[in-house]
Motif scaffolding. Sequence first.
Motif, mmCIF file in Angstrom:
data_model
loop_
_atom_site.group_PDB
_atom_site.id
_atom_site.type_symbol
_atom_site.label_atom_id
_atom_site.label_comp_id
_atom_site.label_asym_id
_atom_site.label_seq_id
_atom_site.Cartn_x
_atom_site.Cartn_y
_atom_site.Cartn_z
ATOM 1 N N LYS A 71 1.141 9.210 -5.002
ATOM 2 C CA LYS A 71 3.030 9.420 -3.626
ATOM 3 C C LYS A 71 2.082 9.291 -2.301
ATOM 4 O O LYS A 71 1.374 9.353 -1.886
ATOM 5 N N VAL A 72 2.421 7.818 -1.813
ATOM 6 C CA VAL A 72 1.756 7.112 -0.412
ATOM 7 C C VAL A 72 2.744 7.536 0.454
ATOM 8 O O VAL A 72 3.923 7.251 0.151
ATOM 9 N N ARG A 73 1.673 8.273 1.492
ATOM 10 C CA ARG A 73 2.590 8.004 3.010
ATOM 11 C C ARG A 73 2.656 7.102 4.154
ATOM 12 O O ARG A 73 1.620 6.656 3.772
ATOM 13 N N ILE A 74 3.757 6.927 4.340
ATOM 14 C CA ILE A 74 4.238 5.238 4.798
ATOM 15 C C ILE A 74 4.606 5.974 6.493
ATOM 16 O O ILE A 74 5.343 6.159 6.817
ATOM 17 N N LEU A 75 3.404 5.501 7.283
ATOM 18 C CA LEU A 75 4.143 5.105 8.912
ATOM 19 C C LEU A 75 4.388 3.251 8.998
ATOM 20 O O LEU A 75 3.437 2.770 8.529
ATOM 21 N N VAL A 76 6.210 3.743 9.827
ATOM 22 C CA VAL A 76 5.741 2.412 10.096
ATOM 23 C C VAL A 76 5.919 2.538 11.856
ATOM 24 O O VAL A 76 6.274 3.197 12.480
ATOM 25 N N THR A 150 11.928 -3.328 5.234
ATOM 26 C CA THR A 150 12.302 -2.511 3.898
ATOM 27 C C THR A 150 11.860 -2.541 2.558
ATOM 28 O O THR A 150 11.211 -2.149 1.870
ATOM 29 N N LYS A 151 11.527 -4.242 2.921
ATOM 30 C CA LYS A 151 10.459 -4.831 1.380
ATOM 31 C C LYS A 151 9.272 -3.930 1.850
ATOM 32 O O LYS A 151 8.882 -3.504 0.702
ATOM 33 N N ALA A 152 8.710 -3.932 2.469
ATOM 34 C CA ALA A 152 7.634 -3.923 2.331
ATOM 35 C C ALA A 152 7.346 -2.441 1.981
ATOM 36 O O ALA A 152 5.791 -1.990 1.636
ATOM 37 N N ILE A 153 8.015 -1.273 2.898
ATOM 38 C CA ILE A 153 8.348 -0.178 2.135
ATOM 39 C C ILE A 153 8.430 0.284 0.987
ATOM 40 O O ILE A 153 8.176 1.008 0.092
ATOM 41 N N GLN A 154 9.773 -0.778 0.151
ATOM 42 C CA GLN A 154 9.545 -0.421 -1.608
ATOM 43 C C GLN A 154 8.682 -0.617 -2.360
ATOM 44 O O GLN A 154 8.397 -0.571 -3.114
ATOM 45 N N ASP A 155 8.212 -1.854 -1.636
ATOM 46 C CA ASP A 155 6.799 -2.529 -2.286
ATOM 47 C C ASP A 155 5.717 -1.384 -2.768
ATOM 48 O O ASP A 155 4.875 -1.160 -3.457
ATOM 49 N N ILE A 156 4.957 -1.095 -1.040
ATOM 50 C CA ILE A 156 4.577 0.003 -0.968
ATOM 51 C C ILE A 156 4.900 0.971 -1.437
ATOM 52 O O ILE A 156 4.136 1.536 -3.151
ATOM 53 N N LYS A 157 5.916 1.142 -2.494
ATOM 54 C CA LYS A 157 6.086 2.674 -2.751
ATOM 55 C C LYS A 157 6.598 2.535 -4.084
ATOM 56 O O LYS A 157 6.366 2.903 -5.234
ATOM 57 N N ALA A 158 7.098 0.900 -4.319
ATOM 58 C CA ALA A 158 7.028 0.099 -5.962
ATOM 59 C C ALA A 158 4.883 0.335 -6.367
ATOM 60 O O ALA A 158 5.084 0.087 -7.676
ATOM 61 N N GLY A 159 4.450 1.115 -5.909
ATOM 62 C CA GLY A 159 2.645 1.048 -6.159
ATOM 63 C C GLY A 159 2.266 -0.566 -5.611
ATOM 64 O O GLY A 159 0.980 -0.994 -6.498
ATOM 65 N N LYS A 160 2.230 -1.426 -4.396
ATOM 66 C CA LYS A 160 2.125 -2.373 -3.794
ATOM 67 C C LYS A 160 0.160 -1.689 -3.365
ATOM 68 O O LYS A 160 0.615 -0.382 -2.184
ATOM 69 N N ILE A 161 -0.809 -2.355 -3.622
ATOM 70 C CA ILE A 161 -2.216 -2.498 -3.083
ATOM 71 C C ILE A 161 -2.750 -3.570 -2.571
ATOM 72 O O ILE A 161 -2.368 -4.015 -2.255
ATOM 73 N N GLU A 162 -3.527 -2.766 -1.272
ATOM 74 C CA GLU A 162 -4.197 -3.904 -0.676
ATOM 75 C C GLU A 162 -5.666 -3.841 -0.841
ATOM 76 O O GLU A 162 -6.166 -2.249 -1.674
ATOM 77 N N TYR A 163 -6.102 -5.256 -0.989
ATOM 78 C CA TYR A 163 -7.953 -4.896 -1.696
ATOM 79 C C TYR A 163 -8.547 -5.898 -0.105
ATOM 80 O O TYR A 163 -8.530 -6.919 0.009
ATOM 81 N N ARG A 164 -9.120 -5.384 -0.146
ATOM 82 C CA ARG A 164 -10.644 -6.312 0.513
ATOM 83 C C ARG A 164 -12.434 -5.846 0.276
ATOM 84 O O ARG A 164 -12.592 -5.615 -0.329
ATOM 85 N N LEU A 165 -12.635 -6.573 1.038
ATOM 86 C CA LEU A 165 -13.943 -7.053 0.775
ATOM 87 C C LEU A 165 -14.747 -5.946 1.220
ATOM 88 O O LEU A 165 -14.633 -5.544 3.052
ATOM 89 N N ASP A 166 -15.528 -5.099 1.345
ATOM 90 C CA ASP A 166 -16.428 -3.792 2.066
ATOM 91 C C ASP A 166 -17.601 -4.842 2.430
ATOM 92 O O ASP A 166 -17.862 -6.041 2.071
ATOM 93 N N LYS A 167 -18.882 -4.280 3.198
ATOM 94 C CA LYS A 167 -19.429 -4.847 3.833
ATOM 95 C C LYS A 167 -21.086 -5.319 2.628
ATOM 96 O O LYS A 167 -21.257 -6.154 3.073
ATOM 97 N N THR A 168 -20.453 -4.261 1.329
ATOM 98 C CA THR A 168 -21.355 -5.818 0.829
ATOM 99 C C THR A 168 -20.671 -6.485 -0.077
ATOM 100 O O THR A 168 -21.528 -6.371 -1.523
ATOM 101 N N ASN A 169 -19.429 -6.511 0.154
ATOM 102 C CA ASN A 169 -18.430 -7.813 -1.172
ATOM 103 C C ASN A 169 -18.393 -6.962 -2.036
ATOM 104 O O ASN A 169 -18.241 -8.233 -3.372
#
Length: 230
Positions: A71-76, A150-169
């Motif tokens: 369950k993802v808690r969203i702050l807007v 609205t779309k941002a919140i719906q996507d996140i609730k539906a299972g949207k995840i962010e991916y990014r490189l950390d300092k070690t790639n």
Amino acid sequence: MKRGKKYVEAAKAIDRGTLYDVAEAVSLVKKTAVAKFDETIEAHIRTGCDGRHADQQIRGAVVLPHGTGKKVRILVFAKDAKADEAKAAGADYVGGEELIPKIQNENWFEFDVVVATPDMMGVVGRLGRVLGPKGLMPNPKAGTVTMDVTKAIQDIKAGKIEYRLDKTNIIHVPVGKASFTEEQLTDNFQTLIDAINKARPSAVKGQFLKSVTLTSTMGPGVKINPIKVM
């Protein structure tokens, strides 16, 4: 590091020298997730990028077909009509400038994702030092700086995840829970890998995915053959 009995037993099922295909890896990760709680299954992907160069950065977001199981808690951060829209869409917290001292001074972090409308980024920018290191800073590439809250919140609730490189790639992301079926975990993993392959920077030469490992919260890692998922 001393490991518990359960970990040691679970690790016996995995051959450290083997690069498994995705189906085998998913099956092994599920079998070795033996904790008393529903463990998170994570993918750890080491890339051939050099994140020190701007043209080799990777950052984006993808909606996992079966969600993350969390369950993802969203702050807007929004005002006026957009604040009302965010509340109606199911945001857990909505506010503006008044939230800055709460986050900065009271160490309030009862949220997992931050979304902001572009006109609020001046306000949110003042929180860069505290939100940035936690990976919570809204970003247009991840779809978390947008007028379409609205779309941002719906996507996140539906299972949207962010991916990014950390300092070690390396990219670290959840792909589900141990209670998911093998098919659900495989679908989620494949969706993530497809997105990361598409995000490959053109400046990266040689092998893009150096190593891919699936692991549960408390279990041993299972290595996937990176050539088979490129």
